[in-house]
Design an enzyme around this catalytic site. Structure first.
Site, PDB file in Angstrom:
ATOM      1  N   LYS A 197       0.830  -1.215   0.000  1.00  0.00           N
ATOM      2  CA  LYS A 197       0.000   0.000   0.000  1.00  0.00           C
ATOM      3  C   LYS A 197       0.859   1.257   0.000  1.00  0.00           C
ATOM      4  CE  LYS A 197      -1.715   1.562   3.996  1.00  0.00           C
ATOM      5  NZ  LYS A 197      -1.364   2.959   4.293  1.00  0.00           N
ATOM      6  N   ASN A 198       1.841   1.321   0.882  1.00  0.00           N
ATOM      7  CA  ASN A 198       2.589   2.570   1.019  1.00  0.00           C
ATOM      8  C   ASN A 198       3.469   2.865  -0.196  1.00  0.00           C
ATOM      9  OD1 ASN A 198       1.332   3.048   3.397  1.00  0.00           O
ATOM     10  ND2 ASN A 198       3.060   2.502   4.712  1.00  0.00           N
ATOM     11  N   CYS A 257      -3.517  12.703  13.441  1.00  0.00           N
ATOM     12  CA  CYS A 257      -4.398  11.559  13.247  1.00  0.00           C
ATOM     13  C   CYS A 257      -4.363  10.718  14.499  1.00  0.00           C
ATOM     14  CB  CYS A 257      -4.024  10.771  12.005  1.00  0.00           C
ATOM     15  SG  CYS A 257      -2.503   9.907  12.191  1.00  0.00           S
ATOM     16  N   ARG A 285       1.190  14.929  13.343  1.00  0.00           N
ATOM     17  CA  ARG A 285       2.064  14.511  12.236  1.00  0.00           C
ATOM     18  C   ARG A 285       2.484  15.726  11.411  1.00  0.00           C
ATOM     19  NH1 ARG A 285      -0.239   8.778  10.216  1.00  0.00           N
ATOM     20  NH2 ARG A 285       1.728   8.720   9.083  1.00  0.00           N
ATOM     21  N   ASP A 296       4.706   0.223  12.102  1.00  0.00           N
ATOM     22  CA  ASP A 296       3.439  -0.323  11.591  1.00  0.00           C
ATOM     23  C   ASP A 296       3.225  -1.785  11.997  1.00  0.00           C
ATOM     24  OD1 ASP A 296       2.880   2.101  10.504  1.00  0.00           O
ATOM     25  OD2 ASP A 296       3.165   1.519   8.412  1.00  0.00           O
ATOM     26  N   ARG A 314      -8.579   0.061   5.105  1.00  0.00           N
ATOM     27  CA  ARG A 314      -7.702   1.028   4.430  1.00  0.00           C
ATOM     28  C   ARG A 314      -6.449   0.338   3.889  1.00  0.00           C
ATOM     29  NH1 ARG A 314      -5.465   5.103   8.152  1.00  0.00           N
ATOM     30  NH2 ARG A 314      -4.129   5.110   6.349  1.00  0.00           N
TER      31      ARG A 314
HETATM   32  C1  UD1 Z   1       4.881   6.537   6.629  1.00  0.00           C
HETATM   33  C2  UD1 Z   1       3.905   5.419   6.425  1.00  0.00           C
HETATM   34  C3  UD1 Z   1       3.345   4.962   7.757  1.00  0.00           C
HETATM   35  C4  UD1 Z   1       4.481   4.592   8.702  1.00  0.00           C
HETATM   36  C5  UD1 Z   1       5.500   5.718   8.788  1.00  0.00           C
HETATM   37  C6  UD1 Z   1       6.734   5.341   9.571  1.00  0.00           C
HETATM   38  C7  UD1 Z   1       3.003   5.922   4.261  1.00  0.00           C
HETATM   39  C8  UD1 Z   1       1.847   6.398   3.459  1.00  0.00           C
HETATM   40  N1  UD1 Z   1       2.841   5.906   5.574  1.00  0.00           N
HETATM   41  O1  UD1 Z   1       4.173   7.621   7.219  1.00  0.00           O
HETATM   42  O2  UD1 Z   1       2.512   3.830   7.529  1.00  0.00           O
HETATM   43  O3  UD1 Z   1       3.951   4.381   9.994  1.00  0.00           O
HETATM   44  O4  UD1 Z   1       5.933   6.093   7.472  1.00  0.00           O
HETATM   45  O5  UD1 Z   1       7.337   4.224   9.039  1.00  0.00           O
HETATM   46  O6  UD1 Z   1       4.016   5.501   3.732  1.00  0.00           O
HETATM   47  N2  UD1 Z   1       8.026  13.945  10.909  1.00  0.00           N
HETATM   48  C9  UD1 Z   1       8.336  15.261  11.208  1.00  0.00           C
HETATM   49  N3  UD1 Z   1       8.269  16.177  10.194  1.00  0.00           N
HETATM   50  C10 UD1 Z   1       7.916  15.846   8.925  1.00  0.00           C
HETATM   51  C11 UD1 Z   1       7.599  14.502   8.641  1.00  0.00           C
HETATM   52  C12 UD1 Z   1       7.672  13.572   9.653  1.00  0.00           C
HETATM   53  O7  UD1 Z   1       8.667  15.596  12.350  1.00  0.00           O
HETATM   54  O8  UD1 Z   1       7.882  16.731   8.056  1.00  0.00           O
HETATM   55  C13 UD1 Z   1       8.103  12.909  12.002  1.00  0.00           C
HETATM   56  C14 UD1 Z   1       6.765  12.242  12.274  1.00  0.00           C
HETATM   57  O9  UD1 Z   1       5.991  12.986  13.180  1.00  0.00           O
HETATM   58  C15 UD1 Z   1       7.207  10.908  12.824  1.00  0.00           C
HETATM   59  C16 UD1 Z   1       8.493  10.615  12.035  1.00  0.00           C
HETATM   60  O10 UD1 Z   1       8.924  11.870  11.515  1.00  0.00           O
HETATM   61  O11 UD1 Z   1       7.530  11.054  14.179  1.00  0.00           O
HETATM   62  C17 UD1 Z   1       8.322   9.627  10.909  1.00  0.00           C
HETATM   63  O12 UD1 Z   1       7.256  10.046  10.079  1.00  0.00           O
HETATM   64  P1  UD1 Z   1       7.204   9.698   8.523  1.00  0.00           P
HETATM   65  O13 UD1 Z   1       8.277   8.719   8.199  1.00  0.00           O
HETATM   66  O14 UD1 Z   1       7.149  10.965   7.752  1.00  0.00           O
HETATM   67  O15 UD1 Z   1       5.811   8.976   8.396  1.00  0.00           O
HETATM   68  P2  UD1 Z   1       4.797   9.073   7.197  1.00  0.00           P
HETATM   69  O16 UD1 Z   1       5.531   9.263   5.913  1.00  0.00           O
HETATM   70  O17 UD1 Z   1       3.712  10.021   7.541  1.00  0.00           O
END
Ligand code: UD1
Length: 432
Positions: A22-23, A117, A122, A305, A397
């Site tokens: 999915k991701n 969420c 996030r 996850d 989802r």
């Molecule tokens: C993706 C995955 C999700 C998984 C996560 C971590 C998708 C669609 N979703 O989510 O299933 O749980 O990776 O493996 O691929 N952060 C910041 N600033 C930013 C972005 C992130 O501080 O601009 C922090 C987040 O709050 C979190 C960490 O970085 O603590 C990791 O987040 P991130 O890897 O970005 O997760 P997603 O891409 O949202």
């Protein structure tokens, strides 16, 4: 509204075929609109998040041809708008990949700002930092995030946190920028590599995906391609945990065992048998497993996850285990539900302290989010008696035909309609 109903106590046995990731698919679908030629994507998982993103893509004018459940053709030539409204972002956060894709292709994008969420706040500061470094002007107004640039120019970007989403979004925007972009401290998840491979198949020039330094040389345009998405490592991991928890014997097929190493290592450490084959893994759990400590980390660490699913398994193991969540701040909401089924778990800060119990009993529980919902399904498969799980739209989802795949492995599991007063009775009669 639908619910899962499960009668626990049967070991899972047999084969299960894992769907596309999915991701990875979310990043790939966003990337697909960046060409003006047709792109064919295979091994698409047929899950709700993907279907919503396809609607968003169609909504801005791309041609979306769903050839079958698992194959889609997309042509981004007719895109008439760069606006993605809140309706899509609300349902699926990853619609924000269209920010980077549209910015890269049209030098502007206008996408509703995702909120927090169920698993915590996030932020998207790293995405914004990346777009700005490429020369885009980024504004947040009236709940929307707008990007625009005369030209995008490659840059050296150091990520302050390892972020899957920001790494993908910056890759998308920079592959059509002028010159070279270097992303340092990039995320290394298998889906980053898959999105990069897909973009390269469309003519992009991305090197180093899968390491923490990604180098991108901008190209003028992207062309059509045919691509097959990698298998879903989290879906695979979920079936592996379910096999071990139910003391079953399951061959998990269509996987890349390398992507599952952190999960396999933990299962082996606590006493399960895991056999790695070319494109499958067999998990045998013939006894009560031992305790361990788990800390979630970016890839190749133990995936956040999979945190709820391994917590469900450790709640049944001998002794005391500690699971520490280091990625998201609020990812233990499901623990109260597990405790209602007889688990003995206490949350302190970002750790769950688990005193293993011999078994669970069925209860009425509610899925707080996607992976927590999967953990409740695992618990229900083990529990004595019947469990009803509410809010399964979260689970849908990300898991394709979950109840059908579980049933094929021998689980007594079905999906019922809340409105149907006789549904529970019918299920009980069916399973005896
Ligand atoms: C993706 C995955 C999700 C998984 C996560 C971590 C998708 C669609 N979703 O989510 O299933 O749980 O990776 O493996 O691929 N952060 C910041 N600033 C930013 C972005 C992130 O501080 O601009 C922090 C987040 O709050 C979190 C960490 O970085 O603590 C990791 O987040 P991130 O890897 O970005 O997760 P997603 O891409 O949202």
């Amino acid at each position: 509204m639908e619910q899962y109903i499960i009668k626990g106590g049967k070991p899972l046995r047999g084969d299960v075929v894992i769907s596309g990731a999915k991701n990875a698919a979310l990043g790939i679908l966003a990337a697909a609109i960046m060409a003006d030629e047709t792109v064919t994507i295979d091994n698409l998982p047929n899950v709700r998040d993907i279907n919503v993103l396809l609607q968003a893509i169609e909504g801005i004018g791309a041609k979306v041809d769903r050839i079958s459940d698992h194959v889609v053709k997309i042509n981004g030539k007719g895109i008439a708008s760069v606006d993605i409204d809140y309706e899509y972002i609300r349902k699926i956060r990853a619609s924000y990949y269209l920010l980077g894709a549209l910015l890269g292709k049209y030098k502007k994008s206008h996408v509703a700002l995702p909120g927090g969420c169920n698993i915590g706040s996030r932020p998207i500061d790293q995405h914004i930092k990346g777009f700005k470094a490429l020369g885009a002007d980024v504004k947040i107004e009236q709940g929307m995030i707008s990007t625009c640039a005369e030209h995008l120019v490659g840059n050296h970007i150091y990520m302050d946190v390892v972020s899957v989403g920001a790494t993908i979004n910056i890759m998308l925007a920079s592959c059509l920028a002028e010159g070279k972009t270097i992303i340092e401290n990039a995320a290394k998840e298998p889906h980053i590599v898959d999105v990069a491979n897909f973009l390269n198949s469309m003519g992009a020039n991305i090197k180093g995906a899968g390491t923490d330094v990604i180098r991108i040389v901008g190209v003028d345009k992207l062309h059509g391609s045919e691509y097959s998405i990698i298998p879903d490592q989290i879906e695979a991991g979920t079936f592996m945990m379910a096999a071990a928890a139910t003391r079953g014997d399951v061959l998990v097929k269509n996987v890349i065992p390398k992507h599952l190493e952190a999960i396999t290592a933990k299962l082996v450490e606590i006493g399960a048998t895991v056999e790695e084959l070319d494109d499958s893994v067999r998990v045998i759990g013939d006894k009560r497993l031992a305790n361990t400590h788990v800390k979630t980390l970016p890839y190749p660490g133990f995936p956040t996850d999979m945190q709820p699913q391994i917590t469900a398994l450790l709640a049944l193991s001998k002794g005391t285990s500690v699971v520490t969540e280091s990625i998201f701040e609020n990812r233990f909401k499901y623990v109260d539900e597990l405790n209602r089924m007889g688990a003995n778990i206490m949350v302190e800060g970002n750790s769950a302290i688990i005193d293993g119990v011999e078994g669970f009993t069925g209860a009425m529980v509610s899925a707080p989010d996607l992976r927590a919902g999967a953990a409740l399904v695992i618990a229900a498969l083990v529990a004595e008696g019947f469990t009803i799980i509410d809010h399964i739209h979260f689970v849908e989802r990300g898991y394709e035909a979950f109840e059908e795949k579980m049933e094929k492995l021998g689980a007594c599991m079905d999906k019922i309609d809340v409105e149907d007063e006789k549904a529970v009775q019918k299920f009980k009669l069916k399973v005896g």
